[in-house]
Design a protein around this motif. Structure first.
Motif, short mmCIF file in Angstrom:
data_model
loop_
_atom_site.label_atom_id
_atom_site.label_comp_id
_atom_site.label_asym_id
_atom_site.label_seq_id
_atom_site.Cartn_x
_atom_site.Cartn_y
_atom_site.Cartn_z
N GLU A 430 -37.49 62.61 10.86
CA GLU A 430 -37.97 63.21 9.78
C GLU A 430 -38.25 62.07 8.61
O GLU A 430 -39.37 62.28 7.88
N SER A 431 -37.55 61.03 8.42
CA SER A 431 -37.95 59.85 7.64
C SER A 431 -37.67 58.62 7.98
O SER A 431 -36.26 58.29 7.92
N ARG A 432 -38.45 58.02 8.61
CA ARG A 432 -37.95 56.85 9.52
C ARG A 432 -38.35 55.60 8.71
O ARG A 432 -37.77 54.53 8.94
N THR A 433 -38.23 55.70 7.30
CA THR A 433 -38.03 54.71 6.26
C THR A 433 -36.56 54.70 5.65
O THR A 433 -36.16 53.69 5.33
N LYS A 434 -35.78 55.49 6.17
CA LYS A 434 -34.56 55.79 5.58
C LYS A 434 -33.37 55.64 6.75
O LYS A 434 -33.69 56.17 7.88
N LEU A 435 -32.24 55.01 6.27
CA LEU A 435 -31.20 55.15 6.93
C LEU A 435 -30.14 55.75 6.38
O LEU A 435 -30.01 55.59 5.07
N GLU A 456 -33.08 52.78 1.99
CA GLU A 456 -34.39 52.87 2.24
C GLU A 456 -35.39 51.53 2.39
O GLU A 456 -35.19 50.86 1.35
N LEU A 457 -36.25 51.54 2.99
CA LEU A 457 -37.14 50.31 3.27
C LEU A 457 -38.49 50.60 2.66
O LEU A 457 -38.53 51.93 2.25
N ALA A 458 -39.33 49.86 2.55
CA ALA A 458 -40.54 50.03 1.75
C ALA A 458 -41.47 50.73 2.57
O ALA A 458 -41.20 50.96 3.84
N ALA A 504 -33.32 40.78 -1.28
CA ALA A 504 -34.85 40.87 -1.21
C ALA A 504 -35.00 41.22 0.43
O ALA A 504 -34.31 40.65 1.35
N ASP A 505 -35.66 42.20 0.94
CA ASP A 505 -35.79 42.69 2.11
C ASP A 505 -36.72 41.87 2.88
O ASP A 505 -37.86 41.05 2.19
N ILE A 574 -39.09 40.67 -0.12
CA ILE A 574 -39.49 42.00 -0.92
C ILE A 574 -38.69 42.57 -1.76
O ILE A 574 -37.72 42.77 -1.15
N PRO A 575 -38.67 42.86 -3.06
CA PRO A 575 -37.87 43.35 -3.90
C PRO A 575 -37.55 44.84 -3.42
O PRO A 575 -38.43 45.35 -3.02
N TYR A 576 -36.40 45.49 -3.79
CA TYR A 576 -35.99 46.86 -3.11
C TYR A 576 -35.08 47.34 -4.55
O TYR A 576 -34.58 46.39 -5.10
#
Length: 695
Positions: A430-435, A456-458, A504-505, A574-576
């Motif tokens: 349902e939301s593959r940017t999130k773990l 959560e990834l970018a 940083a990712d 990449i900042p998160y």
């Protein structure tokens, strides 16, 4: 109004969706990109690290399995299929692609399926990685056992002739009333016989419908700088043994023939298959033999083929070795194989242990003394913690999502757990940017931490698969420009000679190229990205190490900075953003266990205690008013180490105003910096007024 205060002992129990008065003091409203650590407190989660780009095209569906054969023998297997053809890829954990041989039309035909992520199941045992296509029906070979059966039957073995011709086959009928007593023998010499099978009957599997294997091999032809051992993999069908004794009555085909194999497992030195309601295991120590060696008696190491007995239809989907037993999962029932001593056809017993709904599309995972599995709840999922009390032999499965019933979305596709780190990670389609991360800590039988949060990834990231190996979480991530292998070090060790872990990712380290004509240093990204990228001086720099460099983005694959920064490597990524929102605060009594709902609480200030922290900010948003921000940048006045342009990691207390009624304000900890943040606990003070006196 009396001035009152109270403390929040820690922020370690993640999110709660209970009404605020019912929550624990240590639970919050939201927690994103933060890790609840019993050692370091609430910290910004460790970053993802770029390993390699493994495919140049994006994927939406693939079967992915981590082949873990021990240290330095770990590989990622990816199989794609569009229900017409299939592709097979193998990569090491550095992202180097290895050759897969023997990928012919017959091998590919077995792998073809409509939904490889769900249809293909894997099991690694020693050097063998078995592949099961759950959409394929296992068939019999049309070949029949050779030879001619003699017309004369013998009542007893002693009745056999002493002058037989070599190769003659006789049937020994034994008790004529029981066909199971019959067996067949073949003459090796005039008076010497061995047990054999009845001629003219089918005696073998159709190997093209049986599970496949992929195995490693080594050859100097494949040696390279990225493959010093010359490792390659071979895809092939297994050579399963044929029936060599009895007939289709005394030694019938295993129950998976004519059906689909739903899963594969390994238990007590036996290879096992699940098919409908049956559990089928190979001979002990002989993974490819599913036939008896004799039909005259039942040997202890003989294959096992049993079905579960239950009032419900129980189609078995998973078999997990757990707590010295084998736990079987159907959609609504859990079974345990109860075998006292050795596992034999005579001693095996399958008993129902618990009755919990189970999402059979997700493989349960074990961690220490617990086994975790998913249950469906409409648009959401729940996680149950299955355990066995050894002293009472009681099995139960507590719901560890009871306080967050609408947090974990439906369609969970993968779970991975680590007993080293006491962590469970869930991935949902349902939301593959999130773990969705569950962190726990137990002291004996008492669970002191039970924390749910989200990582959560970018945007643009699609996590296809996750797997924890030791203390590292590996991820296969698809993006518009291809598929990437990335990792998260769950121990978040400091970067070399830097004193902290850069948050940083997609992090990597690179030495830039300096152009004196333009006075510009340029770094090339190993991936495409259009957003902000930070560059931090690594620990190799003699001064100002850990300081970020002001950069620009000339293209979506380059980062540039004015000046010469090519002397030493820098860390790029990449900042998160980390966010933690406090629960609504209340006056409590009975040692903080019960909220007082009467009276008015006007929050005045809050304090956070922090350690080894470089940056965070507090946002205070009163109802119907603007948001106020209060930053902590690591610099503390009158502190000797607080020097300009250096990275400062401080310990101390940060105080900020709230000035709002307790139920009309949102208070958050936010960090979008690459510097670490670790909050130990908090406290607040406010004015409390109540008309009555508590008794």
């Amino acid at each position: 109004m009396p001035l009152v205060s109270t403390s929040i002992p820690n922020l370690l129990n993640g999110v709660s969706q209970q009404p605020p008065p019912l929550r624990q003091l240590t639970q919050g409203e939201t927690q994103t990109n933060a890790l609840s650590s019993v050692i370091d407190g609430l910290i910004k989660r460790p970053p993802t690290e770029h390993i390699a780009k493994v495919l140049n095209t994006s994927l939406t569906n693939a079967a992915i399995h981590v082949i873990n054969r021990g240290v330095d023998q770990q590989h990622v297997l990816i199989i794609t299929s569009d229900n017409v053809t299939a592709n097979v890829y193998v990569f090491d954990l550095a992202g180097n692609q290895l050759t897969v041989t023997n990928v012919g039309a017959t091998q590919i035909a077995y792998l073809v399926c409509p939904n490889p992520a769900q249809d293909l199941k894997f099991l690694t045992v020693a050097d063998f990685t078995f592949i099961v296509n759950t959409t394929k029906t296992v068939a019999q070979s049309t070949a029949t056992f050779p030879g001619t059966l003699q017309a004369t039957k013998k009542q007893e073995f002693s009745d056999l002739p002493t002058n037989a011709s070599v190769g003659q086959i006789f049937e020994v009928v034994g008790d004529d009333s029981n066909a199971f007593d019959n067996f067949y023998v073949k003459a090796l010499s005039a008076d010497t016989y061995e047990e054999t099978a009845k001629p003219g009957e089918r005696y073998a599997f159709d190997s093209l419908t049986m599970p496949m294997k992929i195995t490693p091999a080594f050859s100097s032809a494949y040696i390279s700088s990225t493959n010093p051992n010359g490792t390659y993999f071979t895809l092939d069908f297994n050579t399963f043994s044929n029936r060599g004794v009895g007939d289709l009555t005394s030694a019938p085909f295993p129950s998976f023939v004519g059906k689909k194999i739903s899963n594969i497992f390994f238990y007590k030195n036996r290879l096992g298959f699940l098919s409908d309601e049956n559990v089928i295991m190979s001979a002990a120590g002989d993974f490819f033999r599913f036939w008896p060696e004799t039909v005259t008696t039942i040997l202890a190491d003989a294959p096992i083929d049993v079905s579960v007995s239950h009032t419900k239809v129980s189609l078995l989907k998973h078999a997990i070795s757990f707590n010295d037993s084998l736990t079987l999962f159907s959609d609504s029932t859990q079974f345990t194989i109860d075998n006292r001593g050795n596992l034999t056809p005579q001693t095996i017993s399958i008993i129902p242990s618990t009755e919990f709904e189970n999402d059979s599309s997700v493989a349960p995972v074990g961690a220490g003394n617990f086994l975790y599995f998913i249950s469906k709840k409409g648009d959401y999922s729940s996680v149950r913690e299955y355990y066995i009390q050894s002293d009472t032999v009681i099995t139960d499965a507590l719901e560890v999502t009871a306080h967050v019933p609408k947090y974990l979305p439906k369609n969970v596709v993968k779970m991975s757990a680590s007993s080293n780190e006491d962590i469970l990670v869930c991935l949902s389609s349902e939301s593959r940017t999130k773990l969705y991360v569950y962190k726990w800590y137990s002291d004996g039988k008492q669970k002191l931490q039970s924390s749910w949060s989200t990582w959560e990834l970018a945007s643009g990231s699609s996590i296809l698969d996750i797997q924890i190996i030791e203390n590292t979480l590996y991820m296969v991530v698809s993006r518009s420009d291809g598929v990437y292998l990335e990792s998260i070090d769950l121990q978040y060790l400091d970067d070399t000679d830097l004193g902290f872990n850069v948050r940083a990712d997609r992090k990597f380290t690179q030495t830039g190229t300096y152009n004196s004509g333009t006075n510009t240093t340029t770094w090339t990204l190993p991936y495409q990205y259009t957003g902000d990228v930070i560059a931090v001086k690594s620990g190799s720099w003699p001064t100002r190490k850990g300081v970020d460099i002001t950069t620009t983005r000339p293209t979506n694959t380059t980062v540039a900075a004015t000046g010469d920064y090519s002397a030493h490597p820098v860390i790029l990524g990449i900042p998160y953003t980390m966010t933690y929102e406090f629960s609504e605060q209340h006056v409590r009594e009975k040692d903080g266990k019960q909220s007082v709902q009467s009276g008015r609480l006007q929050l005045r200030t809050m304090r956070l205690n922090y350690e080894d922290t470089g940056f965070f900010k507090i946002t205070v948003t009163p109802e119907a008013r603007q948001t106020y921000e209060y930053e902590f940048a690591g610099v503390v006045l009158n502190q000797a180490s607080s020097t300009i342009e250096d990275v400062i990691l401080s310990d101390g207390t940060f105080r900020f105003p709230v000035q709002s009624k307790n139920d009309r304000v949102a208070i958050k900890i936010v960090s979008d910096s690459y510097l670490p943040v670790a909050v130990q606990n908090a406290e607040w003070e406010g004015f409390y007024n109540i008309r009555s006196q508590r008794i």
